[in-house]
Design a protein around this motif. Structure first.
Motif, short mmCIF file in Angstrom:
data_model
loop_
_atom_site.label_atom_id
_atom_site.label_comp_id
_atom_site.label_asym_id
_atom_site.label_seq_id
_atom_site.Cartn_x
_atom_site.Cartn_y
_atom_site.Cartn_z
N ASP A 128 -8.48 -3.58 -0.05
CA ASP A 128 -8.98 -3.70 1.31
C ASP A 128 -7.87 -3.54 2.35
O ASP A 128 -8.07 -2.91 3.40
N ASP A 129 -6.69 -4.09 2.09
CA ASP A 129 -5.62 -4.02 3.08
C ASP A 129 -4.95 -2.65 3.11
O ASP A 129 -4.50 -2.19 4.17
N ASN A 130 -4.84 -2.01 1.95
CA ASN A 130 -4.27 -0.66 1.84
C ASN A 130 -2.92 -0.57 2.56
O ASN A 130 -2.73 0.26 3.47
N GLU A 131 -1.97 -1.40 2.12
CA GLU A 131 -0.68 -1.46 2.79
C GLU A 131 0.42 -1.90 1.84
O GLU A 131 0.16 -2.43 0.76
N GLN A 132 1.64 -1.64 2.23
CA GLN A 132 2.81 -2.12 1.53
C GLN A 132 3.59 -3.03 2.47
O GLN A 132 3.59 -2.85 3.69
N LYS A 133 4.26 -4.05 1.88
CA LYS A 133 5.02 -4.99 2.69
C LYS A 133 6.41 -5.18 2.08
O LYS A 133 6.58 -5.18 0.85
N THR A 144 3.50 -1.35 6.22
CA THR A 144 3.15 0.05 6.42
C THR A 144 1.82 0.34 5.76
O THR A 144 1.61 0.00 4.58
N GLY A 145 0.91 0.96 6.49
CA GLY A 145 -0.37 1.38 5.91
C GLY A 145 -0.16 2.51 4.92
O GLY A 145 0.66 3.40 5.15
N LEU A 146 -0.89 2.49 3.81
CA LEU A 146 -0.72 3.48 2.76
C LEU A 146 -1.66 4.67 2.89
O LEU A 146 -1.56 5.63 2.10
N ALA A 147 -2.58 4.63 3.86
CA ALA A 147 -3.48 5.76 4.11
C ALA A 147 -4.12 6.22 2.79
O ALA A 147 -4.59 5.41 2.01
N ASP A 190 -0.25 -8.91 -9.09
CA ASP A 190 -1.07 -9.08 -7.90
C ASP A 190 -0.17 -9.05 -6.68
O ASP A 190 1.05 -8.91 -6.78
N VAL A 191 -0.78 -9.18 -5.52
CA VAL A 191 -0.06 -9.08 -4.25
C VAL A 191 0.37 -10.47 -3.80
O VAL A 191 -0.47 -11.31 -3.47
N LEU A 192 1.66 -10.73 -3.77
CA LEU A 192 2.16 -12.03 -3.35
C LEU A 192 1.91 -12.23 -1.86
O LEU A 192 1.94 -11.29 -1.06
#
Length: 258
Positions: A128-133, A144-147, A190-192
């Motif tokens: 849902d978030d489609n991003e990297q941190k 940053t959005g991963l598009a 998973d995403v921390l």
């Protein structure tokens, strides 16, 4: 499945009882974590779509770019982080799929030869978030959005033209050799969260007991063996193999535990 999040007692790993890190000399040193069991676990967890990696780094003075870790399906599909000496001294976290890429980056840093271990966490989420941190020393630095970027293949893809590789200390093509120390390399499926990262940062001192208390940890290399040619993670006993001869990093009693 390979027992993700298994208790620490289930892993048959060797430790000297002392705290160590791994020292890379800036000239082709590496640790190769590419085993069939680790690859299968990454594939089972759909690691190319969501995951996190935590590591502590202390940089020596360098005159080149330095790779901390690289999860590489092939040259066009990989997740990695480098210290970019050649572009204003910053960490660059890259998510690359199908030859297109996005990055999350720090600003200019003064970490070279400052004598300190710094904590870096990278997360990616194609849901849902489609991003990297990118987090540095407990703080969120960049999002940053991963598009539409997505990795092709998988981490156990035997047909990958360049061959799946998971390494630290150098790049896939061997031209980003780290001059410095790595410690407590942990991989999550998973995403921390920001709160998880705060726990791992622990006010600037690594505590291995925190690593398995957040997220779903698939592997944690403490590098506390202190000797030998392999390092074994304390969660699922996945092995990493040190380079040989002049490509072998060394164990150091300088470590992120302080």
């Amino acid at each position: 499945m390979l027992g993700l999040g298994a208790s620490l007692s289930s892993a048959s790993f060797t430790s000297s009882g002392e705290d160590f890190s791994i020292l890379f000399d800036g000239s082709n040193d590496e640790i190769d974590f590419t085993t069939s069991a680790f690859q299968a676990a990454l594939a089972d967890a759909n690691f190319k779509s969501s995951g996190s990696a935590s590591i502590w780094v202390r940089l020596n003075t360098t005159n080149t770019n330095c790779q901390l870790w690289d999860f590489c399906i092939d040259t066009n599909n990989r997740i990695n982080i480098q210290y970019k000496h050649n572009v204003t001294h910053k960490y660059v976290f890259m998510f690359k799929g199908g030859g297109s890429q996005k990055t999350a980056e720090t600003g200019t840093l003064t970490h070279e030869n400052d004598g300190n271990f710094h904590h870096i966490v990278c997360t990616w989420d194609k849901g849902d978030d489609n991003e990297q941190k990118l987090y540095l020393d407990g703080s969120l630095i960049a999002t940053t959005g991963l598009a539409s970027i997505a990795l092709s293949g998988d981490f156990d893809d035997a047909t990958s033209a360049s061959g799946v590789e998971v390494i630290t200390g150098t790049s896939f093509n061997g031209n980003a050799d780290l001059n410095g120390y790595l410690d407590d390399f942990a991989v999550y499926t998973d995403v921390l969260t920001a709160s998880n990262v705060t726990t791992l940062y622990n006010s600037g001192s690594s505590d291995p007991s925190n690593v398995n208390s957040v997220g779903t940890c698939i592997a944690h290399w403490t590098f506390n063996e202190g000797t030998g040619t392999t390092v074994t993670d304390r969660i699922n006993a996945f092995e990493g193999t040190l380079g040989t001869g002049g490509n072998a990093p060394t164990f150091s009693t300088d470590n992120a535990a302080g």
